[in-house]
Design an enzyme around this catalytic site. Structure first.
Site, PDB file in Angstrom:
ATOM      1  CE  LYS A 182      -3.130 -13.558   4.803  1.00 47.74           C
ATOM      2  NZ  LYS A 182      -4.247 -13.685   3.870  1.00 47.74           N
ATOM      3  CD  GLU A 203       2.603   2.091   6.355  1.00 50.85           C
ATOM      4  OE1 GLU A 203       1.686   2.920   6.502  1.00 50.85           O
ATOM      5  OE2 GLU A 203       3.809   2.389   6.410  1.00 50.85           O
ATOM      6  CB  CYS A 217      -5.526   3.212   5.080  1.00 45.01           C
ATOM      7  SG  CYS A 217      -4.245   3.561   3.885  1.00 45.01           S
ATOM      8  CD  GLU A 243      -9.914   2.280   8.792  1.00 46.04           C
ATOM      9  OE1 GLU A 243      -9.853   1.249   9.468  1.00 46.04           O
ATOM     10  OE2 GLU A 243      -9.037   2.595   7.980  1.00 46.04           O
TER      11      GLU A 243
HETATM   12  P1  NAP Z   1      -7.347  -6.993   7.949  1.00 46.52           P
HETATM   13  O1  NAP Z   1      -8.601  -7.665   8.286  1.00 46.52           O
HETATM   14  O2  NAP Z   1      -6.456  -6.592   9.064  1.00 46.52           O
HETATM   15  O3  NAP Z   1      -6.576  -7.960   6.942  1.00 46.52           O
HETATM   16  C1  NAP Z   1      -5.361  -7.625   6.351  1.00 46.52           C
HETATM   17  C2  NAP Z   1      -4.585  -8.882   6.056  1.00 46.52           C
HETATM   18  O4  NAP Z   1      -4.254  -9.514   7.292  1.00 46.52           O
HETATM   19  C3  NAP Z   1      -5.373  -9.910   5.241  1.00 46.52           C
HETATM   20  O5  NAP Z   1      -4.483 -10.541   4.360  1.00 46.52           O
HETATM   21  C4  NAP Z   1      -5.881 -10.852   6.308  1.00 46.52           C
HETATM   22  O6  NAP Z   1      -6.183 -12.129   5.828  1.00 46.52           O
HETATM   23  C5  NAP Z   1      -4.673 -10.875   7.239  1.00 46.52           C
HETATM   24  N1  NAP Z   1      -4.960 -11.366   8.595  1.00 46.52           N
HETATM   25  C6  NAP Z   1      -6.100 -11.264   9.312  1.00 46.52           C
HETATM   26  N2  NAP Z   1      -5.940 -11.865  10.510  1.00 46.52           N
HETATM   27  C7  NAP Z   1      -4.673 -12.345  10.549  1.00 46.52           C
HETATM   28  C8  NAP Z   1      -3.901 -13.048  11.519  1.00 46.52           C
HETATM   29  N3  NAP Z   1      -4.398 -13.409  12.714  1.00 46.52           N
HETATM   30  N4  NAP Z   1      -2.623 -13.373  11.218  1.00 46.52           N
HETATM   31  C9  NAP Z   1      -2.089 -13.039  10.028  1.00 46.52           C
HETATM   32  N5  NAP Z   1      -2.773 -12.370   9.063  1.00 46.52           N
HETATM   33  C10 NAP Z   1      -4.045 -12.018   9.324  1.00 46.52           C
HETATM   34  O7  NAP Z   1      -7.588  -5.670   7.096  1.00 46.52           O
HETATM   35  P2  NAP Z   1      -8.433  -5.518   5.755  1.00 46.52           P
HETATM   36  O8  NAP Z   1      -9.864  -5.494   6.123  1.00 46.52           O
HETATM   37  O9  NAP Z   1      -7.988  -6.497   4.734  1.00 46.52           O
HETATM   38  O10 NAP Z   1      -7.934  -4.080   5.253  1.00 46.52           O
HETATM   39  C11 NAP Z   1      -8.513  -2.909   5.682  1.00 46.52           C
HETATM   40  C12 NAP Z   1      -7.672  -2.246   6.753  1.00 46.52           C
HETATM   41  O11 NAP Z   1      -6.368  -1.997   6.240  1.00 46.52           O
HETATM   42  C13 NAP Z   1      -8.212  -0.888   7.138  1.00 46.52           C
HETATM   43  O12 NAP Z   1      -8.137  -0.739   8.528  1.00 46.52           O
HETATM   44  C14 NAP Z   1      -7.259   0.081   6.430  1.00 46.52           C
HETATM   45  O13 NAP Z   1      -7.191   1.341   7.020  1.00 46.52           O
HETATM   46  C15 NAP Z   1      -5.980  -0.665   6.523  1.00 46.52           C
HETATM   47  N6  NAP Z   1      -5.026  -0.178   5.505  1.00 46.52           N
HETATM   48  C16 NAP Z   1      -3.974   0.576   5.918  1.00 46.52           C
HETATM   49  C17 NAP Z   1      -3.080   1.086   4.976  1.00 46.52           C
HETATM   50  C18 NAP Z   1      -1.913   1.929   5.405  1.00 46.52           C
HETATM   51  O14 NAP Z   1      -1.040   2.167   4.573  1.00 46.52           O
HETATM   52  N7  NAP Z   1      -1.838   2.385   6.634  1.00 46.52           N
HETATM   53  C19 NAP Z   1      -3.270   0.814   3.624  1.00 46.52           C
HETATM   54  C20 NAP Z   1      -4.346   0.029   3.238  1.00 46.52           C
HETATM   55  C21 NAP Z   1      -5.227  -0.470   4.204  1.00 46.52           C
HETATM   56  P3  NAP Z   1      -7.687 -12.726   6.018  1.00 46.52           P
HETATM   57  O15 NAP Z   1      -8.606 -11.744   5.402  1.00 46.52           O
HETATM   58  O16 NAP Z   1      -7.615 -14.042   5.342  1.00 46.52           O
HETATM   59  O17 NAP Z   1      -7.979 -12.839   7.482  1.00 46.52           O
END
Ligand code: NAP
Length: 483
Positions: free
Chosen positions: A177, A252, A286, A385
């Site tokens: 997804k 991650e 990130c 962040e």
């Molecule tokens: P996010 O809001 O956590 O969303 C990530 C993914 O999870 C999206 O596909 C989102 O879909 C999905 N999601 C949200 N709620 C969910 C639930 N209840 N059940 C299943 N899936 C769910 O994060 P983001 O805003 O897209 O990305 C930014 C974050 O990612 C930052 O905190 C960044 O640091 C972190 N990141 C970490 C790494 C690493 O390698 N450590 C790399 C890249 C990014 P929807 O948007 O449709 O809700």
């Protein structure tokens, strides 16, 4: 970039489901806010079908040799590289980053396919010398099973291949997804795998309702591992909800990276590196620097050169030549940046440059690259962040004290130190509580090395042979034999 009004985005058991028969959601260009296309808005039923297809395909995929699996990954790598320019353009259109960065990401994403094509035939087991003559002890690595993969929008291509490639190399089948902002890169990657000869059902794609898709994965006994990249909050939710079936997890999550510029740093190099770390992908990385600590003896020189360079950064639509800063991904991202800036200024920070939205004639979510001084430890920007182009700079004068400050966070993904002294580089790297330390290097994410955080930045590694271990179980076989 012209796309059809509607794009098929659900791929189950080797078949694309017609988007005309589904609910849809619109994908927007964050630079212009123009709609790009509509994709399917799937949920429980599609995810259940995808898990079923993956479970069934797993039975044959797992039994293929590593060499057979690697051939498909090699082919996919080749196809992705051949198409890197077009894929880069799609990525910029849906995500906003400058085209050069987008093409670089696509090539990096292809690099994971190559690395794990090579690793597929190197999943070694062990033969343990027994303490009993009549026994032989074997450890066999075997694929975990069906994997549920959930990815973010900030690296729409590489966050997918960094999961898919090791999972497939290990012999797992996948239900993916992607983020709703950036499904188009995911669709392209799945098409490439299809073209490379991936058997039906091994890779499945479901776009749509995150909660419904995520919960269906979590509730399924057949999904044995959840691999997730995204925010710490969602990571914690997945961790809690994985308990019922005791699923394996690879997470991650978010970061809050410090950069420490020591008095023995090469200041020109430090400025260029800090610039890349903070403003690459508009600060939406990130591992990007969230806070900078500069030794008092080099602070003036660092700040002067930094401000000059920041002023040169061209803002605009990522497809435009020379643009270094594209838009933020959405309205919430822009609001978060504004909130961090307001909070810092109200509490006494000085805006050295930037500090406002950018109005260059485009409707998208633009913000000026911003440098702050006089920042204090209690400000939001020093604790959360930001995920945007704000660089707070604080002065320090003692090595131990700055290490304590750098470590004073619940996050533990990446930290950076700029120094020209080897002993200091080693000493400080060892004391930093982070999964990744960059010494005079701010781009540590490569296919061959283990990437991942500690503390609330996650569990598990992606990249390197360690990345494949996440998708393998070690089975121990104890054999009694006649001597
Ligand atoms: P996010 O809001 O956590 O969303 C990530 C993914 O999870 C999206 O596909 C989102 O879909 C999905 N999601 C949200 N709620 C969910 C639930 N209840 N059940 C299943 N899936 C769910 O994060 P983001 O805003 O897209 O990305 C930014 C974050 O990612 C930052 O905190 C960044 O640091 C972190 N990141 C970490 C790494 C690493 O390698 N450590 C790399 C890249 C990014 P929807 O948007 O449709 O809700």
């Amino acid at each position: 970039m012209k796309l059809k009004n509607k794009t098929n985005s659900i791929f189950i058991d080797g078949k694309w489901h017609s988007v005309d028969e589904q609910d849809t959601e619109t994908v927007y260009n964050p630079a212009t806010l123009e709609p790009i296309t509509e994709v399917a808005y799937g949920g429980k039923a599609e995810t259940e079908a995808a898990i079923q297809a993956a479970s069934s395909a797993f039975k044959t995929w797992r039994d293929m040799t590593g060499r057979e699996r690697s051939r498909i990954l090699y082919k996919a790598h080749e196809l992705m590289l051949e198409d890197a320019d077009r894929l880069g353009e799609i990525l910029t259109t849906e995500q906003g980053k400058p085209l050069k960065e987008a093409i670089g990401e696509v090539k990096g994403a292809a690099g994971f396919l190559l690395w794990y094509a090579e690793e597929a035939s190197r999943a070694y087991g062990e033969w343990i010398p027994s303490s009993v003559k009549s026994k032989r002890l074997l450890v066999i690595p075997q694929p975990v099973g069906v994997v549920g993969a959930i990815t973010p929008w900030n690296f729409p291509a590489s966050m997918i291949t960094r999961k898919i490639a090791p999972a497939l190399a290990a012999g797992c089948a996948i239900v993916l997804k992607p983020a709703p902002e950036t499904p188009l890169s995911a669709i392209e990657i799945v098409k490439i795998l299809e073209q490379a000869g991936m058997p039906n059902g091994v890779v499945n794609l479901v776009t749509g309702d995150a909660e419904a898709i995520g919960n269906t994965m979590l509730e399924s006994k057949d999904v044995r591992l959840m691999t997730f990249t995204g925010s710490t909050d969602v990571g914690k939710h997945l961790m809690r909800e994985s308990a019922d079936h005791v699923k394996k997890l690879s997470l991650e999550l978010g970061g809050h990276a410090p950069i420490v510029v020591f008095d023995d740093a090469d200041i020109d190099k430090a400025v260029s590196l800090a610039l890349v770390s903070k403003f690459r992908n508009n600060g939406q990385t990130c591992i990007c620097a969230n806070r900078v600590y500069v030794h008092e003896s080099v602070q003036d020189a660092f700040q002067e050169k930094l401000t000059e360079k920041v002023a040169e950064l061209k803002i605009g639509d990522g497809t435009e030549e020379g643009v270094k800063l594209g838009p933020l991904i959405n309205e919430q991202a822009l609001q978060k940046v504004e909130k961090h800036l307001d909070n810092a200024v109200k509490n006494g920070a000085e805006v050295i440059c930037g500090g406002d939205k950018w109005n260059g004639g485009l409707d998208g979510y633009f913000y000026q690259p911003t440098v702050l001084s006089n920042v204090t430890d209690d400000m939001l920007v020093m604790n959360e962040e930001t995920f945007g182009p704000i660089m707070p700079v604080q002065v320090f004068n003692d090595e131990d004290a700055v290490i304590d400050k750098a470590n004073d966070t619940d996050y533990g993904l990446a930290a950076y130190i700029f120094t020209e002294t080897t002993s200091r580089a080693v000493r400080v790297s060892e004391k930093l509580d982070y999964g990744i330390v960059g010494v005079n290097d701010v781009t540590p994410a490569v296919a061959e090395a283990p990437f991942g955080g500690i503390k609330q930045s996650g569990v598990g590694k992606e990249g390197g042979h360690h990345g494949m271990d996440e998708f393998l179980e070690m089975k121990y076989v104890s054999m009694g034999i006649d001597n």
